[in-house]
Write a protein that holds these residues in place. Structure first.
Motif, PDB file in Angstrom:
ATOM      1  N   ILE A 107       0.851  -1.190   0.000  1.00 58.99           N
ATOM      2  CA  ILE A 107       0.000   0.000   0.000  1.00 58.99           C
ATOM      3  C   ILE A 107       0.880   1.230   0.000  1.00 58.99           C
ATOM      4  O   ILE A 107       2.072   1.160   0.324  1.00 58.99           O
ATOM      5  CB  ILE A 107      -0.950   0.011   1.219  1.00 58.99           C
ATOM      6  N   GLN A 108       0.267   2.378  -0.354  1.00 60.34           N
ATOM      7  CA  GLN A 108       0.981   3.646  -0.369  1.00 60.34           C
ATOM      8  C   GLN A 108       0.817   4.349   0.969  1.00 60.34           C
ATOM      9  O   GLN A 108      -0.274   4.405   1.527  1.00 60.34           O
ATOM     10  CB  GLN A 108       0.452   4.543  -1.498  1.00 60.34           C
ATOM     11  N   THR A 109       1.929   4.861   1.468  1.00 55.57           N
ATOM     12  CA  THR A 109       1.918   5.593   2.731  1.00 55.57           C
ATOM     13  C   THR A 109       2.228   7.072   2.541  1.00 55.57           C
ATOM     14  O   THR A 109       2.445   7.782   3.525  1.00 55.57           O
ATOM     15  CB  THR A 109       2.935   4.964   3.696  1.00 55.57           C
ATOM     16  N   GLU A 110       2.271   7.548   1.280  1.00 56.80           N
ATOM     17  CA  GLU A 110       2.545   8.946   1.029  1.00 56.80           C
ATOM     18  C   GLU A 110       1.317   9.806   1.388  1.00 56.80           C
ATOM     19  O   GLU A 110       0.203   9.308   1.577  1.00 56.80           O
ATOM     20  CB  GLU A 110       2.932   9.190  -0.441  1.00 56.80           C
ATOM     21  N   LEU A 111       1.571  11.107   1.445  1.00 54.15           N
ATOM     22  CA  LEU A 111       0.476  12.018   1.787  1.00 54.15           C
ATOM     23  C   LEU A 111      -0.549  12.088   0.663  1.00 54.15           C
ATOM     24  O   LEU A 111      -1.761  12.145   0.904  1.00 54.15           O
ATOM     25  CB  LEU A 111       1.052  13.415   2.091  1.00 54.15           C
ATOM     26  N   TYR A 112      -0.081  12.089  -0.590  1.00 53.74           N
ATOM     27  CA  TYR A 112      -0.977  12.157  -1.743  1.00 53.74           C
ATOM     28  C   TYR A 112      -0.893  10.831  -2.481  1.00 53.74           C
ATOM     29  O   TYR A 112       0.192  10.407  -2.895  1.00 53.74           O
ATOM     30  CB  TYR A 112      -0.585  13.310  -2.677  1.00 53.74           C
ATOM     31  N   LEU A 113      -2.040  10.192  -2.655  1.00 49.00           N
ATOM     32  CA  LEU A 113      -2.087   8.891  -3.305  1.00 49.00           C
ATOM     33  C   LEU A 113      -2.198   9.077  -4.806  1.00 49.00           C
ATOM     34  O   LEU A 113      -2.766  10.062  -5.294  1.00 49.00           O
ATOM     35  CB  LEU A 113      -3.271   8.075  -2.778  1.00 49.00           C
ATOM     36  N   GLU A 114      -1.676   8.136  -5.529  1.00 48.41           N
ATOM     37  CA  GLU A 114      -1.773   8.155  -6.969  1.00 48.41           C
ATOM     38  C   GLU A 114      -1.940   6.732  -7.454  1.00 48.41           C
ATOM     39  O   GLU A 114      -1.519   5.775  -6.796  1.00 48.41           O
ATOM     40  CB  GLU A 114      -0.525   8.790  -7.599  1.00 48.41           C
ATOM     41  N   GLU A 115      -2.546   6.633  -8.599  1.00 48.85           N
ATOM     42  CA  GLU A 115      -2.796   5.312  -9.155  1.00 48.85           C
ATOM     43  C   GLU A 115      -1.519   4.772  -9.790  1.00 48.85           C
ATOM     44  O   GLU A 115      -0.869   5.470 -10.590  1.00 48.85           O
ATOM     45  CB  GLU A 115      -3.911   5.388 -10.204  1.00 48.85           C
ATOM     46  N   LEU A 116      -1.153   3.569  -9.419  1.00 48.55           N
ATOM     47  CA  LEU A 116       0.060   2.931  -9.923  1.00 48.55           C
ATOM     48  C   LEU A 116      -0.337   1.939 -10.999  1.00 48.55           C
ATOM     49  O   LEU A 116      -1.195   1.070 -10.780  1.00 48.55           O
ATOM     50  CB  LEU A 116       0.817   2.222  -8.798  1.00 48.55           C
ATOM     51  N   SER A 117       0.299   2.060 -12.136  1.00 45.84           N
ATOM     52  CA  SER A 117      -0.020   1.161 -13.247  1.00 45.84           C
ATOM     53  C   SER A 117       1.201   1.041 -14.131  1.00 45.84           C
ATOM     54  O   SER A 117       1.962   2.002 -14.301  1.00 45.84           O
ATOM     55  CB  SER A 117      -1.207   1.706 -14.049  1.00 45.84           C
TER      56      SER A 117
END
Length: 324
Positions: A107-117
């Motif tokens: 999972i992403q733990t950054e402040l701003y999430l982005e879609e990974l593809s």
């Protein structure tokens, strides 16, 4: 806590330096004011007094290539690195296994999430501009002509004579070329002399090293022979001492047993451990049988006497009764 550094310089090996690890100083993330920066950089040292800097002529050293033999300090350093790596892997926090029916995901733990593809999404778009005419190119600026044009004719040889002007240039080029050639020849001769001297010095040094090795090998053989002879002499003295001790013990044992055996046999004979078979047979078999037969004969005699006394008593009693 003091950090000790060690340097090692062997005549037959390369120069090595090792120091104990120490923690990195806590430096600020950003640089401070100029006066604080000067105060922090005041710890400087003279490189001429640094023990890690090799000084002197390195031509006379018998350098062994590092690929031939690894230095013990380098081996120790590699072992320490491997040991620390194993310790880090051993004490590293490991995520526990997932429960039955579940699984771990990233999972992403950054402040701003982005879609990974892995596939970049691309779309096509278009638009229609208005039908305006393009602006024509700006014409070049050509200034207006002013003044009058004049011309003249210069004949060959009036301004420049090539044969005359090129002579000093050729003299300089030829002189410099000859001078450079002579310098190169002298340098080559000097290098050849240096190589010859170096070759002679290397041969002399190799001969001296071979002689030193021969003397060391001879000294080692003498030392081994001396140690072997000493060990043989020590073993012989030990065997002689053991033999003398065995002889003394045997003599003392014989002297002690010479008086001990008769006393032991006399004591055992007195306690009945040594006996005559005939006498033993008479005592154990004949005497009991004889006593039994004697007792039987005496019992018969006592019985006959008692019966006779009873008969006499009855007869006497009858006579007494008849007389009365």
């Amino acid at each position: 806590m003091a950090f000790v550094s060690r340097s090692h310089r062997d005549p037959n090996e390369t120069y090595t330096f090792s120091s104990r690890p120490r923690p990195v100083e806590n430096r600020p993330k950003y640089r401070g004011p100029p006066f604080e920066q000067c105060r922090m950089q005041s710890n400087y040292g003279n490189i001429m007094y640094d023990r890690r800097v090799v000084r002197g002529n390195t031509h006379g050293q018998h350098i062994i290539p590092t690929a031939a033999q690894t230095h013990p300090i380098e081996i120790q350093r590699q072992q320490e690195i491997r040991r620390r790596k194993r310790a880090r892997e051993q004490f590293r926090t490991v995520t526990p296994e997932a429960l039955q029916g579940r699984k771990h995901i990233d999972i992403q733990t950054e402040l701003y999430l982005e879609e990974l593809s892995d596939v970049v999404v691309a779309t096509d778009s278009e638009c229609q501009t208005d039908a305006f005419l393009d602006k024509p190119a700006t014409p070049l600026f050509i200034p207006a002509k002013s003044g009058k044009d004049v011309e003249t004719q210069i004949e060959e040889g009036e301004l420049f004579d090539f044969d005359l002007e090129v002579q000093p240039v050729l003299e300089v080029l030829v002189g410099k070329t000859i001078e450079q050639s002579l310098m190169e020849v002298m340098e080559e001769e000097e290098l050849a002399c240096l190589r010859a001297q170096q070759r002679a010095f290397n041969e002399l040094r190799n001969n001296e090293l071979a002689e030193v090795k021969r003397l060391q090998e001879q000294e080692r053989r003498h030392s081994e022979e001396k140690e072997r002879r000493t060990a043989q002499q020590r073993e012989m003295l030990k065997k002689e001492r053991e033999t003398a001790e065995k002889i003394a013990a045997r003599a003392y044992t014989q002297q002690y047993l010479a008086d001990l055996l008769p006393a032991v046999f006399t004591s055992l004979r007195g306690h009945g451990y040594f006996y005559d078979p005939v006498e033993k047979d008479v005592e154990t078999n004949f005497f009991p049988w004889l006593m039994t037969e004697v007792h039987k004969s005496l019992e018969k005699r006592y019985t006959a006497r008692a019966l006779l006394d009873t008969i006499i008593q009855e007869v006497a009693q009858r006579r007494l009764d008849t007389t009365c």
